[in-house]
Design a protein around this motif. Structure first.
Motif, mmCIF file in Angstrom:
data_model
loop_
_atom_site.group_PDB
_atom_site.id
_atom_site.type_symbol
_atom_site.label_atom_id
_atom_site.label_comp_id
_atom_site.label_asym_id
_atom_site.label_seq_id
_atom_site.Cartn_x
_atom_site.Cartn_y
_atom_site.Cartn_z
ATOM 1 N N SER A 139 6.304 -32.395 45.004
ATOM 2 C CA SER A 139 7.018 -31.507 44.089
ATOM 3 C C SER A 139 8.517 -31.801 44.166
ATOM 4 N N THR A 140 9.014 -32.483 43.159
ATOM 5 C CA THR A 140 10.424 -32.890 43.162
ATOM 6 C C THR A 140 11.367 -31.742 42.834
ATOM 7 N N HIS A 141 10.806 -30.586 42.471
ATOM 8 C CA HIS A 141 11.696 -29.469 42.113
ATOM 9 C C HIS A 141 12.553 -29.052 43.305
ATOM 10 N N ALA A 142 12.058 -29.355 44.517
ATOM 11 C CA ALA A 142 12.807 -28.962 45.701
ATOM 12 C C ALA A 142 13.984 -29.901 45.943
ATOM 13 N N LEU A 143 14.020 -31.028 45.237
ATOM 14 C CA LEU A 143 15.066 -32.025 45.467
ATOM 15 C C LEU A 143 16.166 -31.883 44.428
ATOM 16 N N ASP A 144 17.375 -32.055 44.905
ATOM 17 C CA ASP A 144 18.495 -32.017 43.970
ATOM 18 C C ASP A 144 18.807 -33.437 43.499
ATOM 19 N N ARG A 145 19.168 -34.296 44.441
ATOM 20 C CA ARG A 145 19.470 -35.673 44.080
ATOM 21 C C ARG A 145 19.383 -36.526 45.327
ATOM 22 N N ALA A 146 19.427 -37.822 45.149
ATOM 23 C CA ALA A 146 19.448 -38.727 46.299
ATOM 24 C C ALA A 146 20.595 -39.703 46.112
ATOM 25 N N GLU A 147 21.194 -40.094 47.220
ATOM 26 C CA GLU A 147 22.309 -41.036 47.140
ATOM 27 C C GLU A 147 22.092 -42.166 48.140
ATOM 28 N N ALA A 148 22.402 -43.387 47.689
ATOM 29 C CA ALA A 148 22.339 -44.522 48.603
ATOM 30 C C ALA A 148 23.693 -44.690 49.247
ATOM 31 N N VAL A 149 23.748 -44.508 50.549
ATOM 32 C CA VAL A 149 25.022 -44.652 51.257
ATOM 33 C C VAL A 149 25.335 -46.133 51.425
ATOM 34 N N ASP A 150 24.377 -46.877 51.885
ATOM 35 C CA ASP A 150 24.474 -48.330 51.871
ATOM 36 C C ASP A 150 23.078 -48.865 51.560
ATOM 37 N N ASP A 151 22.858 -50.158 51.738
ATOM 38 C CA ASP A 151 21.576 -50.746 51.381
ATOM 39 C C ASP A 151 20.388 -50.100 52.094
ATOM 40 N N HIS A 152 20.658 -49.626 53.319
ATOM 41 C CA HIS A 152 19.539 -49.127 54.106
ATOM 42 C C HIS A 152 19.685 -47.684 54.548
ATOM 43 N N THR A 153 20.595 -46.960 53.950
ATOM 44 C CA THR A 153 20.731 -45.547 54.275
ATOM 45 C C THR A 153 20.675 -44.733 52.987
ATOM 46 N N VAL A 154 19.789 -43.739 52.985
ATOM 47 C CA VAL A 154 19.683 -42.897 51.808
ATOM 48 C C VAL A 154 19.739 -41.438 52.239
ATOM 49 N N VAL A 155 20.455 -40.635 51.453
ATOM 50 C CA VAL A 155 20.557 -39.209 51.743
ATOM 51 C C VAL A 155 19.914 -38.446 50.596
ATOM 52 N N ILE A 156 18.969 -37.555 50.938
ATOM 53 C CA ILE A 156 18.291 -36.771 49.904
ATOM 54 C C ILE A 156 18.760 -35.329 50.022
ATOM 55 N N TYR A 157 19.413 -34.856 48.983
ATOM 56 C CA TYR A 157 19.925 -33.478 48.961
ATOM 57 C C TYR A 157 18.879 -32.546 48.378
ATOM 58 N N LEU A 158 18.621 -31.430 49.094
ATOM 59 C CA LEU A 158 17.661 -30.457 48.604
ATOM 60 C C LEU A 158 18.325 -29.489 47.648
ATOM 61 N N ALA A 159 17.555 -28.984 46.720
ATOM 62 C CA ALA A 159 18.076 -27.975 45.796
ATOM 63 C C ALA A 159 18.282 -26.667 46.535
ATOM 64 N N GLY A 160 17.489 -26.453 47.547
ATOM 65 C CA GLY A 160 17.601 -25.272 48.390
ATOM 66 C C GLY A 160 16.803 -25.580 49.637
ATOM 67 N N PRO A 161 16.785 -24.687 50.618
ATOM 68 C CA PRO A 161 15.978 -24.978 51.802
ATOM 69 C C PRO A 161 14.515 -25.165 51.402
ATOM 70 N N TYR A 162 13.874 -26.151 51.975
ATOM 71 C CA TYR A 162 12.487 -26.423 51.630
ATOM 72 C C TYR A 162 11.764 -26.885 52.890
ATOM 73 N N ALA A 163 11.030 -25.980 53.502
ATOM 74 C CA ALA A 163 10.414 -26.258 54.796
ATOM 75 C C ALA A 163 9.415 -27.411 54.783
ATOM 76 N N PRO A 164 8.578 -27.524 53.774
ATOM 77 C CA PRO A 164 7.571 -28.592 53.841
ATOM 78 C C PRO A 164 8.113 -29.969 53.461
ATOM 79 N N PHE A 165 9.425 -30.186 53.506
ATOM 80 C CA PHE A 165 9.985 -31.444 53.007
ATOM 81 C C PHE A 165 9.341 -32.679 53.632
ATOM 82 N N LEU A 166 9.270 -32.686 54.960
ATOM 83 C CA LEU A 166 8.782 -33.888 55.626
ATOM 84 C C LEU A 166 7.311 -34.166 55.262
ATOM 85 N N SER A 167 6.539 -33.083 55.192
ATOM 86 C CA SER A 167 5.130 -33.235 54.855
ATOM 87 C C SER A 167 4.951 -33.618 53.388
ATOM 88 N N ASP A 168 5.700 -32.950 52.503
ATOM 89 C CA ASP A 168 5.448 -33.103 51.074
ATOM 90 C C ASP A 168 6.187 -34.256 50.426
#
Lengths: 323, 551, 279
Positions: B151-180
């Motif tokens: 369910s991508t609704h929990a995600l706000d956006r993702a940013e590539a910091v460099d070639d091998h680092t990515v940061v995923i910003y949540l739209a709000g707290p979302y506990a099942p993130f790692l599982s889902d």
């Protein structure tokens, strides 16, 4: 006696009407099934849909074309697109058809030919112990349904002795040479084929024998014999030709029911084919696929029936001057 | 006529009579043997099968769709097939989360963002390197073309910091993130999908280019067989077996014993004979429960007291002993598996007590009539019980649960009409609230507790036939919302404990038992299969974890 | 002629065997439920037990007595077969006679209708009917009859046409016999042997169909049916249940179909005017 005395145009027209009716039935009937593809697909799923997602999916799979659109598509040989397989129905069909033809076609051809020859020979030896035993055995076999013979063959030759595979049509993705592949396919085919031949052979045998006995009594065979023709020639060139008629009808009818007729055997031996495809499509509510299979099998019956009419005319000289 | 035939027979047989007779009798006695000999010859002519470096897995159904996110069936086995080809950021093994495409990950509560460091060796099957841009693209793509598994609704956006680092910003707290998301979202190659506008019809071979250990080679829709080949450049090492084959087989035990397959799900009573044949048998934790759905919108089921009375009336041990010959465990009434880390051992229990059940029903003004059934205002207490055949992992095996429950409810004075219906028919009736009681079941109960929200609340599970869609308790609703956004595991556990208590008290559905789930495999070829803790990905109770072929 | 055939058939060993089997099974189906020791729905015994003094054939996976289940299954299967056979026969005879008598357009329409019904894959329709309406077996039997009448109708029509042109019917017509009179007094009774043949054949087909559908899981799994028993037992192929659970329904089903086959074949031999000579 004859059903049609008129020109060929009438039956063709009639069959076209029937085909159209079947197209409508195949379009409408599956819609009566309770539940739809989305329910069937997502019920046992690890994916839990919320109301919005569900509505979105429903809309995606909704058929808005109606019957006219369906016909238009059929006219362009577009049989629809399977929801579950995400592939054109015709492609799925063509993948399954060879297996059905291999199993059912072989069973029908073999049991018809074998039944015919054995029946003719039995009639020729009428009264002999051989004939009586043959008729006896065949009559008993005629009473054993596919479920019983199939399950028994499976238990004895596949599960107990382990001589034959219990499932499938071939060993998947094996690096076989052509010869090995062929042997493998025959190996897998043996039990289901034997089941079907056991089921179809007796009927064909009894029919051929009965027809032949009738013919043997008639004057023209007596004439042929009197002319001193060798027996084999009398049997097959003169007499058996006439005993063939009812068998042709039977062959046509049975062949036309090939798809549904195979379902039990396909199920017992997990053999691939149109029957299994149809069954799964119904369980999944994959309506385009169900429609395609129902329509195709119905049209096949109609075409075969029409073809049989024609063959009948060719084979039976009496039909021509019946009126 | 009769005499004529007789005469003819006499004539025909006059000479060769006796000899023929003898020969024929022998012949027909031999008929069966001839058949057997023919069979044997065919059997012997068939070449032996050299399995070599491959693994064969049996599946009773066969087809589960093409192994890519948009074309696999939304069921466990479909996802598992896809998982060989497409890797996720993290994965799970026997004990919990392990690195997959991401070597490390961390959560920053202030920015509500997960940072992942990708494995620099990761490559696509076409040889191109996998970068952070692919992850960013995947999230954007799934937002546009939803993949129901996540369910991508929990995600706000993702940013590539460099070639091998990515940061995923949540739209709000979302506990099942790692599982889902982390452990379930297959990463797509940007260079292939960026031009694809309709992923559902995209069936070019490149639609199956992933970064997983195996490359997709073939799917035969009619025979239900799949072929995968090892990806030699896999970043976690070369897979143990060159080829991976799925075959359809409805007779797992036969296929295992004859060596036609290396791994198959089995039924519990096959375990003993298979162990005797030197096959390894593994058993899963309790991750799937059979339950009774209750139409809690309709009297008398709209009263929790009545629902509890039903729970008291049902003898779960008898169902287990009878219909499953002991191969099952009574379930927690709180829905979450007893093997779950967050299982609340103090969840209310309803031990079998028919007398208590009768008293509770009597408290509604029902009285036992001379026929032994409850009556009120001249009406018998009648209910319909729908039963259908379904078990773990999509197999369908007929069982006797319905018949036993019918008997138990009849015993306390409820007239039960048992209707065995085809699965989808049952499902759509439950879905439309057109039922009284229905026997159903689902998995996921050993995975992330998100399953509680989905299987209880209409907010999360309105589109699910297994969800109770229960809305009567504001407190329960609040807790179900709260556990989804509680990022602190300890505090989340507190909430989940309360949910189980409240759920078991309100009883919108009755959990019955966890069937023993087993698989057997050939241990001669160096592959040890295992059941994943909490199930593969979102909780799939199948032992086909790709890590078995990697480590 | 019929009298003659009637006498002859009494001497046909196939007929005697067939009728014998059918009578025996019929008796079992009717009286059996009163004779068996247990209620086939009683699940109170321990499951998957081998045969014992109390359970002659042991118990099944649900802890039910297999012998009792077998007898009730037989009863249901027989009821299904006879219902479908009877209904199919009546439909077929009425349509066939009417078609033959009316001729012209009515005949054409009815026979084309027969073609269309024949063209419908009956298993397909039965699956849909079973899934949509979840009817009782009787309704399914009637649905089956609704799909199975055309063959009877064709046969009856063909025979009726021959009869219609025969001398005594022509004579009756000339003497002013009404259509209804001729159908009722001549066509109906004179085709009686054909009905018998068709009834036996249809019943045989229906029993076969019921077993197949039940085996495929299209029947209510809570019902008792021989096909269902086979399907349940086959799921436990890996246990030692062959002799006491799997074989009995297989044997009984085969016997039932065999009995019907013997009778059908014998009737055909003795009554079908074209086959008569082959006796």
């Amino acid at each position: 006696m004859r059903i049609w005395k008129k020109k060929w145009s009438t039956p063709v027209l009639v069959y076209l009407t029937a085909a159209l009716l079947m197209a409508y039935a195949s379009f409408r009937l599956p819609h009566l099934l309770p539940g739809d593809f989305v329910t069937a697909m997502y019920a046992g799923s690890d994916v839990t849909l919320n109301a919005e997602q569900e509505a979105e999916l429903r809309a995606f799979y909704q058929n808005t074309d109606g019957f006219q659109g369906y016909l238009r598509n059929l006219a362009t040989l577009d049989w629809g697109y399977s929801h579950a397989f995400m592939a054109p129905v015709s492609q799925l069909f063509l993948q399954a058809l060879p297996w059905t033809l291999l199993l059912m076609g072989t069973a029908h051809v073999l049991s018809t030919l074998l039944g015919f020859v054995l029946g003719v020979e039995a009639a020729w030896r009428r009264g002999s112990l051989l004939e009586k035993a043959g008729v006896g055995i065949m009559t008993v076999l005629e009473g054993i349904p596919e479920i019983c013979s199939g399950v028994l063959l499976l238990l004895v030759f596949a599960l107990s002795f382990g001589w034959f595979p219990a499932a499938g049509a071939q060993m998947a993705y094996a690096d076989h040479t052509f010869g090995q592949w062929l042997a493998d396919v025959v190996h897998h085919l043996t039990l289901p084929l034997a089941t079907l031949i056991l089921a179809y052979l007796p009927g064909n045998f009894l029919l051929a024998r009965a027809g032949m006995v009738m013919v043997l009594e008639s004057w023209f065979v007596l004439t042929a014999r009197a002319k001193g023709l060798p027996p084999v020639r009398v049997r097959y060139a003169h007499a058996a030709r006439n005993a063939l008629l009812p068998m042709v009808t039977r062959f046509g009818l049975r062949f036309a029911f090939m798809i549904t007729g195979a379902l039990v055997v396909e199920t017992i031996f997990s053999y691939p084919g149109l029957g299994t495809l149809l069954f799964n499509a119904i369980a999944m509510r994959d309506l385009p696929l169900v429609q395609g299979i129902v329509l195709f099998s119905s049209i096949m019956v109609l075409v075969v029936n029409l073809g049989m009419e024609y063959v009948y005319h060719l084979l039976d000289p009496r039909v021509g001057h019946a009126s | 006529m009769h005499t004529a035939a007789f005469t003819k027979k006499m004539l025909q047989n006059s000479l060769a009579g006796l000899k023929e007779k003898f020969f024929q009798v022998g012949n027909h006695g031999l008929a069966a043997m001839v058949l057997a000999v023919v069979f044997m010859v065919i059997h012997i002519c068939v070449p032996g099968t050299a399995l070599g470096s491959e693994i064969r897995i049996a599946d009773s159904k066969g087809d589960w769709g093409y192994p890519n996110p948009f074309r696999h069936y939304p069921r466990g086995p479909g996802y598992v097939r896809m998982s060989w080809v497409f890797d996720t950021l993290v994965w799970k093994d026997k004990n919990g989360y392990i690195p997959a495409l991401a070597d490390t990950w961390s959560y920053d509560p202030n920015t509500k963002a997960f940072a992942f460091t990708l494995n620099p060796r990761a490559k696509w099957h076409d040889g191109r390197p996998l970068t952070a841009a692919d992850v960013v693209f995947t999230i954007a793509y799934f937002k546009q073309h939803p993949y129901r598994w996540i369910s991508t609704h929990a995600l706000d956006r993702a940013e590539a910091v460099d070639d091998h680092t990515v940061v995923i910003y949540l739209a709000g707290p979302y506990a099942p993130f790692l599982s889902d998301i982390g452990g379930a979202m297959p990463v797509l190659p940007e260079h292939i999908w960026e031009t694809v506008t309709d992923p559902f019809v995209f069936d070019d071979p490149s639609a199956f280019i992933g970064s997983g250990p195996y490359m997709f080679k073939d799917f035969n829709k009619t025979r239900g067989t799949y072929l995968f080949e090892a990806f030699p450049d896999y970043y976690q090492g070369v897979p143990k077996k060159e080829r991976l084959v799925y075959v359809r087989s409805g007779k797992p035990m036969m296929s295992l014993i004859t060596g036609q397959v290396d791994l198959a799900n089995i039924r519990p009573d096959m375990a003993k004979p298979l162990r005797e044949k030197e096959l390894a048998v593994i058993e899963n934790e309790c991750g799937w429960n059979k339950k009774i759905m209750i139409n809690h919108k309709k009297p008398p089921f709209d009263n929790p007291v009545f629902r509890r009375a039903l729970a008291y009336a049902i003898n779960r041990q008898e169902i287990i002993d009878k219909a499953h010959r002991g191969f099952a465990t009574p379930a927690s009434y709180g829905l979450l598996s007893i093997d779950h880390d967050m299982y609340n051992p103090d969840t209310p229990r309803y031990p079998w007590n028919p007398q208590k059940a009768e008293n509770m029903i009597a408290s509604f003004g029902w009285a036992k009539g001379p026929d032994g059934f409850f009556h009120k205002h001249g009406q018998v207490l009648e209910i319909e019980l729908i039963s259908s055949n379904l078990t773990v992992a999509g197999d369908r095996v007929a069982d006797r649960d319905g018949e036993i429950i019918k008997k138990q409810l009849t015993d306390i004075g409820i007239r039960v009409h048992l209707r065995n219906q085809e699965q989808t028919t049952t499902d759509s009736r439950v879905k439309n609230w057109d039922f009284d009681l229905a026997i159903s079941g689902h998995g996921g109960i050993a995975g992330d507790p998100r399953i509680l929200s989905e299987m209880i609340s209409p907010v999360y599970g309105a589109g699910s036939v297994n969800s109770a869609r229960f809305d009567d308790s504001p407190e329960l609703n609040r807790l179900l919302e709260a556990q989804m956004v509680e990022m602190d595991p300890a505090r989340r556990k507190q909430i989940v404990f309360k949910i189980q208590e409240l759920y078991a008290d309100q009883m919108p559905a009755i959990s019955l038992y966890y069937p023993d789930t087993m698989a057997a495999f050939n241990q001669d070829n160096g592959v040890t299969w295992f059941y994943t803790r909490g199930g593969i990905s979102k909780g799939i109770p199948i032992p086909q974890n790709k890590m078995s072929l990697i480590r | 002629m019929h009298l003659d055939a009637g006498q002859q058939i009494g001497k046909d060993p196939w007929f005697i065997t067939g009728i014998g089997i059918l009578l025996l099974l019929g008796f079992l189906a009717v009286a059996g439920p009163f004779l068996v020791p247990h209620d086939p729905y009683d699940i109170s015994f321990s499951p998957l037990r081998p045969p014992s003094a109390d359970h002659w054939l042991g118990t099944n996976d649900g802890g039910m007595d297999i012998l009792s289940e077998l007898v009730f299954s037989l009863q249901n299967t027989v009821i299904f077969g006879v219902t479908a056979g009877m209904a199919g026969l009546v439909l077929g005879v009425v349509t066939g006679l009417f078609s033959a008598w009316a001729g012209g357009w009515t005949d054409q329409v009815l026979m084309r209708l027969a073609d269309i019904v024949l063209a419908i894959p009956s298993v397909m329709v039965l699956i849909l009917v079973a899934a949509f309406f979840q009817p009782s077996p009787v309704v399914l039997a009637l649905a089956l009859a609704g799909l199975a009448w055309p063959t009877t109708a064709r046969g009856v029509r063909a025979q009726a046409l021959t009869l219609k042109n025969s001398l005594h019917i022509k004579a009756a017509q000339r003497m002013g016999g009404s259509g209804r009179y001729i159908i009722a007094r001549h066509l109906m009774p004179e085709l009686f042997p054909l009905y018998l043949i068709n009834f036996a054949a249809k019943t045989r087909m229906a029993v076969f169909m019921e077993a197949s559908l039940a085996f495929l899981g299209l029947f209510d799994p809570g019902e008792k049916s021989l096909g269902l028993m086979i399907s349940y037992a086959l799921q436990y192929y890996y246990l030692d249940i062959w002799s006491n659970w799997l074989m009995p329904p297989i044997m009984l089903l085969s016997l039932l179909i065999m009995g019907a086959t013997f009778v059908t074949i014998s009737l055909e031999k003795n009554f079908d005017p074209r086959l008569r000579k082959t006796v």
